[in-house]
Design an enzyme around this catalytic site. Sequence first.
Site, PDB file in Angstrom:
ATOM      1  CG  HIS A 266      -1.844   1.140   1.350  1.00  0.00           C
ATOM      2  ND1 HIS A 266      -3.131   1.111   0.888  1.00  0.00           N
ATOM      3  CD2 HIS A 266      -1.657   2.385   1.873  1.00  0.00           C
ATOM      4  CE1 HIS A 266      -3.720   2.271   1.121  1.00  0.00           C
ATOM      5  NE2 HIS A 266      -2.832   3.076   1.723  1.00  0.00           N
ATOM      6  CD  GLU A 267       1.664   3.526   3.767  1.00  0.00           C
ATOM      7  OE1 GLU A 267       1.798   4.607   3.144  1.00  0.00           O
ATOM      8  OE2 GLU A 267       0.670   3.293   4.496  1.00  0.00           O
TER       9      GLU A 267
ATOM     10  CG  HIS B 101       0.226   6.082  -0.772  1.00  0.00           C
ATOM     11  ND1 HIS B 101      -0.901   6.389  -1.495  1.00  0.00           N
ATOM     12  CD2 HIS B 101      -0.226   5.639   0.446  1.00  0.00           C
ATOM     13  CE1 HIS B 101      -1.988   6.147  -0.768  1.00  0.00           C
ATOM     14  NE2 HIS B 101      -1.600   5.672   0.415  1.00  0.00           N
TER      15      HIS B 101
ATOM     16  CG  HIS C 272      -6.152   6.167   0.085  1.00  0.00           C
ATOM     17  ND1 HIS C 272      -6.327   6.917   1.222  1.00  0.00           N
ATOM     18  CD2 HIS C 272      -5.028   5.443   0.307  1.00  0.00           C
ATOM     19  CE1 HIS C 272      -5.366   6.645   2.085  1.00  0.00           C
ATOM     20  NE2 HIS C 272      -4.555   5.756   1.549  1.00  0.00           N
ATOM     21  CB  CYS C 273      -8.119   2.293  -4.932  1.00  0.00           C
ATOM     22  SG  CYS C 273      -9.208   1.452  -6.082  1.00  0.00           S
TER      23      CYS C 273
ATOM     24  CB  CYS D  18      -8.017  -1.972  -4.829  1.00  0.00           C
ATOM     25  SG  CYS D  18      -6.440  -1.314  -5.384  1.00  0.00           S
TER      26      CYS D  18
ATOM     27  CB  CYS E  27      -8.439  -2.819  -8.409  1.00  0.00           C
ATOM     28  SG  CYS E  27      -8.269  -1.047  -8.614  1.00  0.00           S
TER      29      CYS E  27
ATOM     30  CB  CYS F  19      -4.767   0.599  -8.788  1.00  0.00           C
ATOM     31  SG  CYS F  19      -5.775   1.589  -7.677  1.00  0.00           S
TER      32      CYS F  19
END
Lengths: 159, 453
Positions: free
Chosen positions: A111-112, A115, A121-122, A127, A146, A149
């Site tokens: 996740h990070e 970024h 954010h989705c 996702c 996803c 993304c």
Amino acid sequence: MAAANIQAVFDIATDVAAPWPAPRGAVFSHRSQYNAAEIIKSLAVNIHGPVKRVGITSRDITLPFLTYVFGEARIGGNAAVISTHRLQLPCNGIIPEKSLVYTRLSKIAIHETGHLMGLSHCKSSRCIMNFSVGLDKLDTLSPVLCNECKVRLNAITKR
Amino acid sequence: MNEFEILIVDDEEAMRESLSAWLVREGYRVTTASSGPNALDSLEKHLSQLVLVDMRMPGMDGLELLREIKTAYPEVMVVMITAYGSIESAIKAMKQGASDYLLKPFDPEQLIVLIEKLAAQRALKDENQRLRRCLSEQEDVWMEDLLGQSSAMRAVFQQIEDIAQSNTPVFITGETGTGKELVARAIHLRSKRLFSPFVAINCGAVTETLLESELFGHERGAFTGATQVRRGRIELADTGTLFLDEVGEISPRMQVTLLRVLEKKTFFRLGGSQEIHSDFRLICATHRDISALIESRAFRRDFYFRINVINIDIPPLRDRIEDIPLLALHFLEKFSREMGKNVEGLSPEAFELLTKYDWPGNVRELKNVMERAVVLCKEPTVKKSLLTFLRPERQLPGEGGLEKDLIRLSDVEASHIKHTLGACGGNVSKCAELLNIDRGTLSRKIKKYRIKK
């Protein structure tokens, strides 16, 4: 494990660096928590080229206005920080198994890193870039991007 | 990227930076300001929808900034960010118009949920405004032809305003072309039902069987050709207004059915067994003489009493000559604009001709005449020569010329009715019998020719 998952999802080479000292002045003394923003600043020093640095700490991290964060990164930034502190806290008196903690850590790392790669954010609840509050929510996410993304990431990396 | 824009005002750089980065990751557009005056400068240049304000700031504090923002930009939402110790100031801020407050430090979820809620509120407000604008434009389009300065029309406008808010049935009478549907729409657009549908049906334009199906709808298989369920006009008018135009054409049998619907506000689709409820306001209109229809038993008295709670009678154009120039210029300007022509006005002689004419087709006829004039006009002013096809029905004293010697059929008819009615001592039924015409037809002609009984 975090490095392997980042490499798998983003198809970028990863390496594990030597331990990094926590920066001075990064602690909120009255809250026994570390300032994630200060740690990121320290990690981002002396980064040249398209290198990204992801720090992992067992300390509890947060931002000046929040109660806690699992991880912190700026969009398109060079460095991120992840904390395992809350990933291993007992839930209903049950201590989570190591494998679950590692899975959670990998998800936060992906996740990070997303970024750092330029993703925000989705809205898709499946996702990994969906904003996850609480471990329950984090545990429902798949450690993958996803399709939307993936397309966005492709567009960013081609720029 | 989300269209919702947020301004963060905090004197601490670390706070500004981290909160900003956090919200950017959420997909919001974010700007920052380090003080109250900077925030006001920023809003002057670019208006954000939401401002997150730190309560404690040197110089202009959060409360003062909130007051300034609410005075200059009342539509901008403000959320105060404060420490646990200053909850009293947060409450004070809420009383002064802040949308909400956050106590530092707050849970990540709390911040996101709050901003999503405010963004949704804002979107709803914007949508509401857009719809209102849309409605107002729609109202302008519908209402632009409903003009008049005459005392008769002013009375009609006043009546519309007085009754719009109630749910009482309205009965609009007036000759053809006077604008009965415009009045019905004006009532709807000024009522609490304006966001709901205005459903109109011309009862005289369809056969009785079709009217029944149109009004009540039908179930699948109700009759040959009913291949699917169809909702009727009454059902479609739920929460809105049902306009029955030319109600005088409805058969007595149908009136009985409708009377039941109007009393209970429930009905069945054709071929259906499920009772359907519809909450509608009823507006009816007719150009016919209903009292004559009642007398001839073509219209049921009980149905008439049910629909005629409030009566609006729209005067014919010939009875409000002072409105003719206003309407003529309005239509001239409208068609001139639509056709991209530069027709600016009418010559004094053309005006005179318009005011002399009897206008049996009322405003609709005047509208058509002006459209024709704009199409044919090659100069900025419409001359009398373009309107000569209008034979003045009303002769002013001392005028006449060639037309003075011509006798129109309508004059002969008016004179004959006047003579016969006089011979019958003003008894309309007897007069109708003698003339061998329907009493309703005679009453209409008496009204048309303004013959005193």
